[in-house]
Design a protein around this motif. Structure first.
Motif, short mmCIF file in Angstrom:
data_model
loop_
_atom_site.label_atom_id
_atom_site.label_comp_id
_atom_site.label_asym_id
_atom_site.label_seq_id
_atom_site.Cartn_x
_atom_site.Cartn_y
_atom_site.Cartn_z
N PRO A 30 -5.51 26.62 -23.40
CA PRO A 30 -5.86 27.49 -24.52
C PRO A 30 -7.67 27.69 -24.48
O PRO A 30 -8.15 28.68 -24.80
CB PRO A 30 -5.48 26.85 -25.60
N LEU A 31 -8.08 26.65 -24.05
CA LEU A 31 -9.57 26.93 -23.92
C LEU A 31 -10.15 27.82 -22.63
O LEU A 31 -10.91 28.44 -22.91
CB LEU A 31 -10.30 25.40 -23.57
N LEU A 32 -9.37 27.80 -21.74
CA LEU A 32 -9.69 28.75 -20.93
C LEU A 32 -9.43 30.34 -21.17
O LEU A 32 -10.40 31.18 -20.99
CB LEU A 32 -8.84 28.70 -19.37
N TRP A 33 -8.33 30.60 -21.74
CA TRP A 33 -8.02 32.03 -22.47
C TRP A 33 -9.09 32.24 -23.56
O TRP A 33 -9.46 33.61 -23.63
CB TRP A 33 -6.78 31.81 -22.98
N LEU A 34 -9.48 31.17 -24.39
CA LEU A 34 -10.71 31.47 -25.42
C LEU A 34 -11.64 31.73 -24.75
O LEU A 34 -12.46 32.69 -25.13
CB LEU A 34 -10.79 30.18 -26.11
N ASN A 35 -11.98 31.13 -23.69
CA ASN A 35 -13.39 31.35 -22.91
C ASN A 35 -13.39 32.85 -22.12
O ASN A 35 -14.27 33.59 -22.44
CB ASN A 35 -13.46 30.27 -21.74
N LEU A 36 -12.22 33.13 -21.83
CA LEU A 36 -12.23 34.50 -21.23
C LEU A 36 -11.95 35.79 -22.28
O LEU A 36 -12.75 36.75 -22.01
CB LEU A 36 -10.79 34.66 -20.23
N PHE A 37 -11.48 35.39 -23.25
CA PHE A 37 -11.58 36.25 -24.35
C PHE A 37 -12.88 36.45 -24.88
O PHE A 37 -13.58 37.69 -25.33
CB PHE A 37 -10.59 35.96 -25.50
N MET A 38 -13.63 35.46 -25.16
CA MET A 38 -15.13 35.54 -25.77
C MET A 38 -15.84 36.33 -24.49
O MET A 38 -16.64 37.21 -25.07
CB MET A 38 -15.99 34.27 -26.06
N PHE A 39 -15.69 35.90 -23.21
CA PHE A 39 -16.49 36.67 -22.24
C PHE A 39 -16.14 38.20 -22.41
O PHE A 39 -16.76 39.35 -22.16
CB PHE A 39 -16.07 36.07 -20.75
N PHE A 40 -14.93 38.84 -22.69
CA PHE A 40 -14.51 39.86 -22.69
C PHE A 40 -15.09 40.85 -23.76
O PHE A 40 -15.57 41.91 -23.55
CB PHE A 40 -13.04 40.17 -22.56
N ILE A 41 -14.95 40.07 -24.83
CA ILE A 41 -15.65 40.52 -26.24
C ILE A 41 -17.02 40.81 -26.16
O ILE A 41 -17.88 42.04 -26.47
CB ILE A 41 -15.37 39.75 -27.50
N LEU A 42 -17.62 39.87 -25.41
CA LEU A 42 -19.23 40.13 -25.21
C LEU A 42 -19.56 41.10 -24.51
O LEU A 42 -20.40 41.92 -24.66
CB LEU A 42 -19.82 38.60 -24.92
N GLY A 43 -18.75 41.10 -23.31
CA GLY A 43 -18.93 42.17 -22.39
C GLY A 43 -18.65 43.52 -22.91
O GLY A 43 -19.47 44.62 -22.56
N PHE A 44 -17.69 43.89 -23.68
CA PHE A 44 -17.32 45.08 -24.34
C PHE A 44 -18.44 45.51 -25.38
O PHE A 44 -18.77 46.45 -25.46
CB PHE A 44 -15.76 44.90 -24.89
N LEU A 45 -18.90 44.55 -26.25
CA LEU A 45 -19.80 45.01 -27.00
C LEU A 45 -21.28 45.28 -26.54
O LEU A 45 -21.99 46.26 -26.92
CB LEU A 45 -20.34 43.49 -27.82
N LEU A 46 -21.38 44.59 -25.30
CA LEU A 46 -22.65 44.95 -24.71
C LEU A 46 -22.63 46.49 -23.91
O LEU A 46 -23.57 47.15 -23.97
CB LEU A 46 -22.95 43.94 -23.58
N PHE A 47 -21.28 46.93 -23.38
CA PHE A 47 -20.97 48.05 -22.76
C PHE A 47 -21.12 48.85 -23.98
O PHE A 47 -21.75 50.02 -23.88
CB PHE A 47 -19.78 47.94 -22.29
N SER A 48 -20.57 48.80 -25.11
CA SER A 48 -20.79 49.72 -26.09
C SER A 48 -21.99 49.89 -26.48
O SER A 48 -22.22 51.28 -27.10
CB SER A 48 -19.72 49.09 -27.29
N ILE A 49 -22.91 48.90 -26.75
CA ILE A 49 -24.24 49.30 -27.24
C ILE A 49 -25.07 49.92 -26.48
O ILE A 49 -25.59 51.13 -26.80
CB ILE A 49 -24.79 47.84 -27.53
#
Length: 52
Positions: free
Chosen positions: A6-25
């Motif tokens: 679960p920690l691995l998936w949480l890390n990947l999910f947070m990385f995806f969210i931060l990358g998507f926010l950066l791309f959107s901005i």
């Protein structure tokens, strides 16, 4: 160790969210400037089409 999965998936999910926010901005601040310049250059308010 399966309890670490679960920690691995949480890390990947947070990385995806931060990358998507950066791309959107980045897209929000870059793309509207180009669209505004193109749309305002084609408008000529002094031209009267109805008058011959």
């Amino acid at each position: 160790m399966p309890q670490m999965s679960p920690l691995l998936w949480l890390n990947l999910f947070m990385f995806f969210i931060l990358g998507f926010l950066l791309f959107s901005i980045i897209n929000y601040y870059i793309l509207p400037k180009n669209k505004k310049e193109i749309s305002t250059s084609n408008i000529n308010p002094t031209q009267k089409i109805w008058k011959w």
